[in-house]
Design an enzyme around this catalytic site. Sequence first.
Site, PDB file in Angstrom:
ATOM      1  N   SER A 171     -88.399  80.293  35.984  1.00 20.19           N
ATOM      2  CA  SER A 171     -87.177  80.069  35.229  1.00 20.19           C
ATOM      3  C   SER A 171     -86.813  81.245  34.328  1.00 20.19           C
ATOM      4  O   SER A 171     -86.748  82.366  34.809  1.00 20.19           O
ATOM      5  CB  SER A 171     -87.339  78.761  34.442  1.00 20.19           C
ATOM      6  OG  SER A 171     -86.095  78.191  34.247  1.00 20.19           O
ATOM      7  N   LYS A 183     -86.849  85.252  35.407  1.00 17.74           N
ATOM      8  CA  LYS A 183     -85.910  86.352  35.143  1.00 17.74           C
ATOM      9  C   LYS A 183     -86.727  87.513  34.565  1.00 17.74           C
ATOM     10  O   LYS A 183     -86.566  88.682  34.919  1.00 17.74           O
ATOM     11  CB  LYS A 183     -84.830  85.927  34.123  1.00 17.74           C
ATOM     12  CG  LYS A 183     -84.096  84.609  34.437  1.00 17.74           C
ATOM     13  CD  LYS A 183     -83.061  84.276  33.369  1.00 17.74           C
ATOM     14  CE  LYS A 183     -82.769  82.791  33.158  1.00 17.74           C
ATOM     15  NZ  LYS A 183     -82.265  81.996  34.230  1.00 17.74           N
ATOM     16  N   TRP A 195     -78.709  73.919  39.341  1.00 16.99           N
ATOM     17  CA  TRP A 195     -78.363  74.759  38.172  1.00 16.99           C
ATOM     18  C   TRP A 195     -78.743  76.224  38.423  1.00 16.99           C
ATOM     19  O   TRP A 195     -78.070  77.143  37.980  1.00 16.99           O
ATOM     20  CB  TRP A 195     -79.122  74.180  36.967  1.00 16.99           C
ATOM     21  CG  TRP A 195     -78.901  74.806  35.636  1.00 16.99           C
ATOM     22  CD1 TRP A 195     -79.839  75.377  34.846  1.00 16.99           C
ATOM     23  CD2 TRP A 195     -77.673  74.876  34.890  1.00 16.99           C
ATOM     24  NE1 TRP A 195     -79.291  75.799  33.665  1.00 16.99           N
ATOM     25  CE2 TRP A 195     -77.951  75.501  33.667  1.00 16.99           C
ATOM     26  CE3 TRP A 195     -76.364  74.460  35.145  1.00 16.99           C
ATOM     27  CZ2 TRP A 195     -76.984  75.740  32.688  1.00 16.99           C
ATOM     28  CZ3 TRP A 195     -75.388  74.698  34.176  1.00 16.99           C
ATOM     29  CH2 TRP A 195     -75.702  75.336  32.969  1.00 16.99           C
ATOM     30  N   HIS A 235     -86.660  71.496  39.403  1.00 14.25           N
ATOM     31  CA  HIS A 235     -86.960  72.751  38.709  1.00 14.25           C
ATOM     32  C   HIS A 235     -88.386  72.654  38.138  1.00 14.25           C
ATOM     33  O   HIS A 235     -88.619  71.928  37.174  1.00 14.25           O
ATOM     34  CB  HIS A 235     -85.931  72.841  37.579  1.00 14.25           C
ATOM     35  CG  HIS A 235     -85.959  74.115  36.818  1.00 14.25           C
ATOM     36  ND1 HIS A 235     -85.568  75.308  37.369  1.00 14.25           N
ATOM     37  CD2 HIS A 235     -86.313  74.385  35.535  1.00 14.25           C
ATOM     38  CE1 HIS A 235     -85.665  76.255  36.452  1.00 14.25           C
ATOM     39  NE2 HIS A 235     -86.120  75.722  35.339  1.00 14.25           N
TER      40      HIS A 235
HETATM   41  C1  GCU Z   1     -82.194  76.601  30.971  1.00 13.89           C
HETATM   42  C2  GCU Z   1     -81.392  77.859  31.266  1.00 13.89           C
HETATM   43  C3  GCU Z   1     -81.907  78.571  32.521  1.00 13.89           C
HETATM   44  C4  GCU Z   1     -83.385  78.791  32.423  1.00 13.89           C
HETATM   45  C5  GCU Z   1     -84.083  77.490  32.123  1.00 13.89           C
HETATM   46  C6  GCU Z   1     -85.588  77.612  31.872  1.00 13.89           C
HETATM   47  O1  GCU Z   1     -81.944  75.641  31.945  1.00 13.89           O
HETATM   48  O2  GCU Z   1     -80.052  77.490  31.392  1.00 13.89           O
HETATM   49  O3  GCU Z   1     -81.251  79.812  32.683  1.00 13.89           O
HETATM   50  O4  GCU Z   1     -83.859  79.380  33.602  1.00 13.89           O
HETATM   51  O5  GCU Z   1     -83.555  76.918  30.945  1.00 13.89           O
HETATM   52  O6  GCU Z   1     -86.059  78.662  31.499  1.00 13.89           O
HETATM   53  O7  GCU Z   1     -86.270  76.600  32.017  1.00 13.89           O
END
Ligand code: GCU
Length: 421
Positions: free
Chosen positions: A258, A262, A349, A399
């Site tokens: 997540s 990134k 998402w 997720h």
């Molecule tokens: C939120 C955010 C995402 C990210 C996620 C996470 O949902 O919008 O961009 O990847 O958190 O880190 O769990």
Amino acid sequence: MQKLVSLLFLLALPWISIAQPFVANYDESKVPVFTLPDVLVFNDGSRVVTKKDWDKRRSEIYSIFEKDVFGVVPEWKGQVKSTIVSHCVDALDGIAKRKEVRLDFMNGDQKVSVMVLIYLPQNSKNAPVFLSYNFDGNHTTTMEPDVLIPDSWVSNNKAFGISDNRASEKGRGGAASRWPMKEIVSRGFGVATVYYGDVDPDFDDGFKNGIQQLFDSKRDSTSWGSIAAWSWVASRIMDYFETDKDVNAKRVIMMGHSRLGKTSLWAGASDQRFAMVVSNNSGCGGAALSMRKFGETVGRINTAFPHWFCDNYKKYNGKEELMPVDQHELLALIAPRPVYVASAEEDLWADPRGEFLSCVYASPVYELLGMKGLPSKVMPAASNPLIGTIAYHIRPGKHDVTLYDWQCYMDFATDYFKLKK
Ligand code: GCU
């Protein structure tokens, strides 16, 4: 009455149109038509033909990501000191060695401490090591009772019994399903994990806390956000690995889920010592193409998490089509090293299709460098990994990071590093 309703509607219009770009689209038929920047065409329009051309093109792309997306890391003028604070020779019921290493980042009289928890197989000489941040503290990744609890700021979390931003014993092992340490170690891999809040607590504080406070405080629209800070410290952990005889620093796999996925992509792009990169459900600002505007968008992420990226990234809120780069180019920056991108079916998402397409559009760079890109342009069915030097899978479910995800990463790494099966 009708007049009043029309008047209210007219008054609301500007707000509706301001809010509009940040409403998530989950309808494939509403994905706009867009033209991606061609990864093999220079900014001046000429084509990348040779491997040497790619080195130049790579610097162009890297520099755009630095100045327009993640932010530039200022010069580091401090010192980093490592201290082994614990060492256990028979962890995980005897199959692993475990240690905790504290990295103290110091500049003047300011100090930030980051604790690295490392599990290694007993014979660790050639073991590839997954380096991966965790969300809630090293102690949440394992049930082992003596792993230290962080004393830095943590998010409040009912499941872990946290209401005062302080981690406690209640969280121990709370995230263990995401960290199948025994399975990983029994397959000949090591794991090093670090609580990401040790590096930079994940809230918008104007960059006064965390590692950034140790740097020159002048900021502009290109200055680094938290993702660049987490990535930069991943490289400092790599510096430490290069000094640790138990760790094979040539086989470090930068892995993250997540927001930390990134981070792993940006760390892998920024530091070519990472031998392999894994992006688990990284989504917007990670592996997903921004120009699709599917699920989370640039406008939405910059609004909810204004501290993750540099201020320039906000120029593209609702205007992703104007971006000079898209996320397939972030994957291309990792070439020719292997990269694995994974999605989850219910994680719309993060735009699974956009994550897959990034792999497709990064492939020409791998091919130019003599490697296999992603072996198909057709999105695979669930649980059917596509394996080239770029690999991709989508699995059923939410997720998360699951044992299946780990097994795929380990299979991929086993083949790449030619480990015994
Ligand atoms: C939120 C955010 C995402 C990210 C996620 C996470 O949902 O919008 O961009 O990847 O958190 O880190 O769990």
